[in-house]
Motif scaffolding. Structure first.
Motif, PDB file in Angstrom:
ATOM      1  N   GLY A 184       0.809  -1.198   0.000  1.00 33.19           N
ATOM      2  CA  GLY A 184       0.000   0.000   0.000  1.00 33.19           C
ATOM      3  C   GLY A 184       0.850   1.258   0.000  1.00 33.19           C
ATOM      4  O   GLY A 184       2.082   1.226   0.114  1.00 33.19           O
ATOM      5  N   MET A 185       0.165   2.415  -0.090  1.00 32.81           N
ATOM      6  CA  MET A 185       0.871   3.702  -0.066  1.00 32.81           C
ATOM      7  C   MET A 185       1.569   3.942   1.273  1.00 32.81           C
ATOM      8  O   MET A 185       2.592   4.607   1.334  1.00 32.81           O
ATOM      9  CB  MET A 185      -0.119   4.828  -0.354  1.00 32.81           C
ATOM     10  N   ALA A 186       0.994   3.412   2.335  1.00 36.30           N
ATOM     11  CA  ALA A 186       1.622   3.584   3.659  1.00 36.30           C
ATOM     12  C   ALA A 186       2.998   2.930   3.702  1.00 36.30           C
ATOM     13  O   ALA A 186       3.952   3.472   4.278  1.00 36.30           O
ATOM     14  CB  ALA A 186       0.721   3.003   4.740  1.00 36.30           C
ATOM     15  N   ASP A 187       3.103   1.758   3.080  1.00 27.23           N
ATOM     16  CA  ASP A 187       4.405   1.085   3.043  1.00 27.23           C
ATOM     17  C   ASP A 187       5.420   1.895   2.239  1.00 27.23           C
ATOM     18  O   ASP A 187       6.596   2.016   2.628  1.00 27.23           O
ATOM     19  CB  ASP A 187       4.252  -0.309   2.429  1.00 27.23           C
ATOM     20  N   VAL A 188       4.951   2.453   1.096  1.00 27.42           N
ATOM     21  CA  VAL A 188       5.850   3.267   0.282  1.00 27.42           C
ATOM     22  C   VAL A 188       6.294   4.520   1.053  1.00 27.42           C
ATOM     23  O   VAL A 188       7.480   4.884   1.046  1.00 27.42           O
ATOM     24  CB  VAL A 188       5.170   3.647  -1.051  1.00 27.42           C
ATOM     25  N   ALA A 189       5.342   5.182   1.713  1.00 26.06           N
ATOM     26  CA  ALA A 189       5.681   6.386   2.483  1.00 26.06           C
ATOM     27  C   ALA A 189       6.655   6.067   3.605  1.00 26.06           C
ATOM     28  O   ALA A 189       7.587   6.836   3.889  1.00 26.06           O
ATOM     29  CB  ALA A 189       4.404   7.017   3.039  1.00 26.06           C
ATOM     30  N   GLN A 190       6.436   4.921   4.262  1.00 26.50           N
ATOM     31  CA  GLN A 190       7.340   4.535   5.338  1.00 26.50           C
ATOM     32  C   GLN A 190       8.743   4.266   4.805  1.00 26.50           C
ATOM     33  O   GLN A 190       9.749   4.667   5.429  1.00 26.50           O
ATOM     34  CB  GLN A 190       6.793   3.279   6.026  1.00 26.50           C
ATOM     35  N   MET A 191       8.856   3.647   3.666  1.00 27.09           N
ATOM     36  CA  MET A 191      10.166   3.378   3.090  1.00 27.09           C
ATOM     37  C   MET A 191      10.841   4.660   2.585  1.00 27.09           C
ATOM     38  O   MET A 191      12.065   4.809   2.678  1.00 27.09           O
ATOM     39  CB  MET A 191      10.038   2.379   1.947  1.00 27.09           C
ATOM     40  N   GLU A 192      10.036   5.582   2.058  1.00 25.34           N
ATOM     41  CA  GLU A 192      10.608   6.863   1.637  1.00 25.34           C
ATOM     42  C   GLU A 192      11.149   7.641   2.832  1.00 25.34           C
ATOM     43  O   GLU A 192      12.208   8.272   2.743  1.00 25.34           O
ATOM     44  CB  GLU A 192       9.548   7.684   0.910  1.00 25.34           C
ATOM     45  N   ALA A 193      10.442   7.596   3.935  1.00 23.83           N
ATOM     46  CA  ALA A 193      10.921   8.262   5.152  1.00 23.83           C
ATOM     47  C   ALA A 193      12.220   7.625   5.651  1.00 23.83           C
ATOM     48  O   ALA A 193      13.154   8.319   6.073  1.00 23.83           O
ATOM     49  CB  ALA A 193       9.844   8.208   6.242  1.00 23.83           C
ATOM     50  N   GLN A 194      12.272   6.291   5.573  1.00 21.49           N
ATOM     51  CA  GLN A 194      13.494   5.602   5.999  1.00 21.49           C
ATOM     52  C   GLN A 194      14.660   5.926   5.076  1.00 21.49           C
ATOM     53  O   GLN A 194      15.791   6.133   5.525  1.00 21.49           O
ATOM     54  CB  GLN A 194      13.251   4.092   6.020  1.00 21.49           C
ATOM     55  N   GLN A 195      14.382   6.011   3.771  1.00 20.39           N
ATOM     56  CA  GLN A 195      15.438   6.343   2.822  1.00 20.39           C
ATOM     57  C   GLN A 195      15.947   7.763   3.051  1.00 20.39           C
ATOM     58  O   GLN A 195      17.161   8.026   2.986  1.00 20.39           O
ATOM     59  CB  GLN A 195      14.901   6.178   1.399  1.00 20.39           C
ATOM     60  N   HIS A 395      18.052  -9.955   7.382  1.00 19.30           N
ATOM     61  CA  HIS A 395      17.807 -10.525   6.055  1.00 19.30           C
ATOM     62  C   HIS A 395      16.551 -11.412   6.056  1.00 19.30           C
ATOM     63  O   HIS A 395      15.796 -11.441   5.070  1.00 19.30           O
ATOM     64  CB  HIS A 395      19.019 -11.333   5.591  1.00 19.30           C
ATOM     65  N   VAL A 396      16.306 -12.126   7.158  1.00 23.83           N
ATOM     66  CA  VAL A 396      15.081 -12.925   7.247  1.00 23.83           C
ATOM     67  C   VAL A 396      13.863 -12.019   7.274  1.00 23.83           C
ATOM     68  O   VAL A 396      12.845 -12.277   6.587  1.00 23.83           O
ATOM     69  CB  VAL A 396      15.135 -13.825   8.489  1.00 23.83           C
ATOM     70  N   THR A 397      13.933 -10.939   8.056  1.00 22.49           N
ATOM     71  CA  THR A 397      12.811  -9.999   8.147  1.00 22.49           C
ATOM     72  C   THR A 397      12.554  -9.331   6.805  1.00 22.49           C
ATOM     73  O   THR A 397      11.389  -9.149   6.403  1.00 22.49           O
ATOM     74  CB  THR A 397      13.107  -8.932   9.217  1.00 22.49           C
ATOM     75  N   ARG A 398      13.612  -8.969   6.119  1.00 21.31           N
ATOM     76  CA  ARG A 398      13.424  -8.327   4.818  1.00 21.31           C
ATOM     77  C   ARG A 398      12.768  -9.283   3.822  1.00 21.31           C
ATOM     78  O   ARG A 398      11.868  -8.890   3.052  1.00 21.31           O
ATOM     79  CB  ARG A 398      14.776  -7.850   4.285  1.00 21.31           C
ATOM     80  N   ARG A 399      13.209 -10.528   3.826  1.00 13.96           N
ATOM     81  CA  ARG A 399      12.610 -11.489   2.895  1.00 13.96           C
ATOM     82  C   ARG A 399      11.128 -11.685   3.208  1.00 13.96           C
ATOM     83  O   ARG A 399      10.284 -11.758   2.285  1.00 13.96           O
ATOM     84  CB  ARG A 399      13.349 -12.814   2.976  1.00 13.96           C
ATOM     85  N   LYS A 400      10.811 -11.782   4.497  1.00 10.06           N
ATOM     86  CA  LYS A 400       9.403 -11.935   4.865  1.00 10.06           C
ATOM     87  C   LYS A 400       8.599 -10.698   4.510  1.00 10.06           C
ATOM     88  O   LYS A 400       7.416 -10.794   4.155  1.00 10.06           O
ATOM     89  CB  LYS A 400       9.289 -12.229   6.359  1.00 10.06           C
ATOM     90  N   TYR A 401       9.248  -9.496   4.621  1.00 13.00           N
ATOM     91  CA  TYR A 401       8.548  -8.268   4.230  1.00 13.00           C
ATOM     92  C   TYR A 401       8.232  -8.283   2.735  1.00 13.00           C
ATOM     93  O   TYR A 401       7.120  -7.896   2.316  1.00 13.00           O
ATOM     94  CB  TYR A 401       9.411  -7.054   4.585  1.00 13.00           C
ATOM     95  N   ASP A 410       8.844  -3.431  11.012  1.00 14.01           N
ATOM     96  CA  ASP A 410       9.714  -4.534  11.425  1.00 14.01           C
ATOM     97  C   ASP A 410      11.054  -4.474  10.703  1.00 14.01           C
ATOM     98  O   ASP A 410      12.115  -4.715  11.303  1.00 14.01           O
ATOM     99  CB  ASP A 410       9.027  -5.876  11.125  1.00 14.01           C
ATOM    100  N   VAL A 411      11.026  -4.130   9.434  1.00 14.29           N
ATOM    101  CA  VAL A 411      12.268  -4.017   8.673  1.00 14.29           C
ATOM    102  C   VAL A 411      13.123  -2.875   9.201  1.00 14.29           C
ATOM    103  O   VAL A 411      14.339  -3.018   9.362  1.00 14.29           O
ATOM    104  CB  VAL A 411      11.959  -3.821   7.175  1.00 14.29           C
ATOM    105  N   GLN A 412      12.498  -1.741   9.474  1.00 11.55           N
ATOM    106  CA  GLN A 412      13.251  -0.587   9.985  1.00 11.55           C
ATOM    107  C   GLN A 412      13.879  -0.887  11.339  1.00 11.55           C
ATOM    108  O   GLN A 412      15.031  -0.520  11.593  1.00 11.55           O
ATOM    109  CB  GLN A 412      12.322   0.621  10.088  1.00 11.55           C
ATOM    110  N   ASN A 413      13.127  -1.543  12.216  1.00 15.79           N
ATOM    111  CA  ASN A 413      13.665  -1.862  13.545  1.00 15.79           C
ATOM    112  C   ASN A 413      14.853  -2.813  13.451  1.00 15.79           C
ATOM    113  O   ASN A 413      15.873  -2.631  14.129  1.00 15.79           O
ATOM    114  CB  ASN A 413      12.569  -2.478  14.409  1.00 15.79           C
ATOM    115  N   ASN A 414      14.738  -3.817  12.610  1.00 13.61           N
ATOM    116  CA  ASN A 414      15.852  -4.758  12.460  1.00 13.61           C
ATOM    117  C   ASN A 414      17.058  -4.108  11.794  1.00 13.61           C
ATOM    118  O   ASN A 414      18.212  -4.393  12.152  1.00 13.61           O
ATOM    119  CB  ASN A 414      15.400  -5.977  11.644  1.00 13.61           C
TER     120      ASN A 414
END
Length: 452
Positions: A184-195, A395-401, A410-414
């Motif tokens: 969803g857009m929320a996931d994209v926004a969260q990743m843009e903020a992390q980037q 890497h496990v969390t990212r693959r599951k994401y 979860d990805v950001q925390n790990n």
């Protein structure tokens, strides 16, 4: 044909300039930086000159045992009333007098002050050498710390680049999945903020690295405008490869430091110098004996008169010599002698207390350095294990994401946990290296290892 020759010449010129540039950009390891800093440090140069002054003081103290010789030549014209050296009566004539003399004296006894002056000058000479060594060691240690800081921020900058690359890759995949309806857009926004956060962190770490490099150049007195490339091989080695820990007690290191630490050596020489001053003050209460002797001759002539013996005849006839011994006995010096003696005694006691305090301080520093070395070794070994575990978890969390089984939080925390572990490992590993070199320094080894 001419155009081909010109092209070949241009290519050769470019290759030669490129090779010169590569050669000029020498990689500096930590020992080269410390050696350069010591060589160009102004305080080290000052201490070197001060040590040379102490050497001159020792030369002067030894010279007090040698005879002092002085010569005198005089020429005098008299007009009017004067004394005739031949008859020792007053005359009113114009005369010319010429005299020559040489005198020598040597001290026989000064109450032991001369030998104590030599001993004091020797202690001061050793004091100057210890001060010079301290200046060199302090410069090397400060440069070592600055080098470690620069390496640390170089490593954090590299980790920040890796983290940003991971964020860029994950953001790209998230956007692709969003177009496919998997995210969803929320996931994209969260990743843009992390980037964006990772991009800021990279800029911040780069600024810290530039500041650390500037500090290192200032410690080395290295030209600011020139490039300084650091040897980063230490960052690639594991803690087990760098392990230098031996089973040794802090008391054993302290006993070695007692014989070689320049700061403690200075305190010891100051104590010895104060003791010599105390003994020198006793000489003001005893007689001093000196031996002296000399020779002299003269020439005399009335102006505008003839019939006087020639110069060599008068010089031989008027030649004389003398020899004597003198003794000076102190009777009353307005209480300055007893005051100087008590002040010298107090100064010796002060120097003794300073030496004991410095020895206690050195023991604390040695114990702290040994404890820190052991502690940072254990931390580094544990942090290596933690980094391996956090990397696997990330890497496990990212693959599951990517499969839709984990959220972006979860990805950001790990990822944050992994970056924190990597940074902690980098810091503990570099600090362990610095503590190893510090403990070896207390054991009497050179800080700068030219043979490595």
């Amino acid at each position: 044909m001419k155009r081909n020759n010109k092209t070949k010449q241009s290519l050769l010129l470019l290759v030669s300039l490129w090779s010169l540039n590569i050669t000029a950009q020498e990689v500096w390891n930590i020992d080269q930086c410390m050696a350069y800093a010591v060589e160009h440090n102004h305080i080290v140069k000052q201490r070197h000159l001060e040590a040379d002054n102490y050497r001159m003081d020792r030369m002067k103290a030894i010279g007090q045992f040698l005879p002092g010789v002085s010569g005198n030549v005089s020429a005098q014209y008299n007009f009017g009333r004067s004394v005739d050296p031949e008859t020792n009566t007053y005359i009113s004539k114009s005369t010319f007098n010429n005299g020559y003399s040489m005198e020598a004296s040597i001290p026989i006894f000064r109450g032991g002050s001369l030998i104590n002056q030599v001993r004091k000058s020797k202690a001061n000479l050793l004091l100057g050498k210890a001060a010079l060594q301290e200046a060199r060691d302090n410069t090397a240690l400060e440069t070592f710390q600055a080098y470690i800081d620069a390496l640390y921020y170089y490593g954090t900058t590299r980790l920040a680049k890796q983290k940003l690359a991971e964020s860029d890759s994950l953001l790209y995949k998230t956007r692709r999945q969003e177009t496919l309806g998997l995210k969803g857009m929320a996931d994209v926004a969260q990743m843009e903020a992390q980037q964006a956060s990772d991009a800021y962190n990279l800029t911040h770490q780069q600024n810290l690295y530039e500041t650390a490099m500037l500090t290192l150049k200032q410690k080395m007195n290295f030209p600011i405008e020139e490039a300084l490339l650091l040897d980063t091989c230490l960052l690639e080695q594991s803690t087990l490869e760098q392990e230098q820990l031996a089973i040794e007690h802090a008391d054993n290191v302290f006993r070695l430091a007692l014989n070689c630490n320049p700061v403690l050596k200075q305190a010891e020489m100051q104590k010895q110098s104060a003791n010599m001053d105390r003994k020198i003050s006793w000489s003001s209460f005893v007689p001093s004996i000196s031996l002296y002797g000399g020779i002299s001759s003269s020439y005399y002539k009335e102006l505008h008169q003839t019939g006087y013996p020639p110069f060599h005849t008068q010089f031989e006839n008027n030649f004389g010599s003398y020899f004597g011994i003198s003794m000076s006995i102190p009777i009353f010096n307005r209480l300055s002698g007893i005051a100087n003696m008590r002040q010298a005694r107090n100064n010796y006691r002060i120097a003794t207390e300073q030496y004991e305090a410095q020895k206690e301080e050195l023991q604390k520093l040695v114990q702290q350095a040994v404890q820190d070395r052991e502690g940072y070794l254990k931390e580094s070994i544990q942090m290596e294990k933690k980094v391996a575990s956090d990397s696997l978890a990330y890497h496990v969390t990212r693959r599951k994401y990517e499969e839709g089984l984990m959220t972006s939080l979860d990805v950001q925390n790990n990822a944050a946990t992994l970056l924190e572990s990597q940074t902690g490992l980098l810091q503990s590993k570099l600090t362990y290296l610095m503590k190893c070199r510090l403990v070896d320094y207390y054991k009497g080894q050179d800080i700068i290892r030219n043979n490595e």
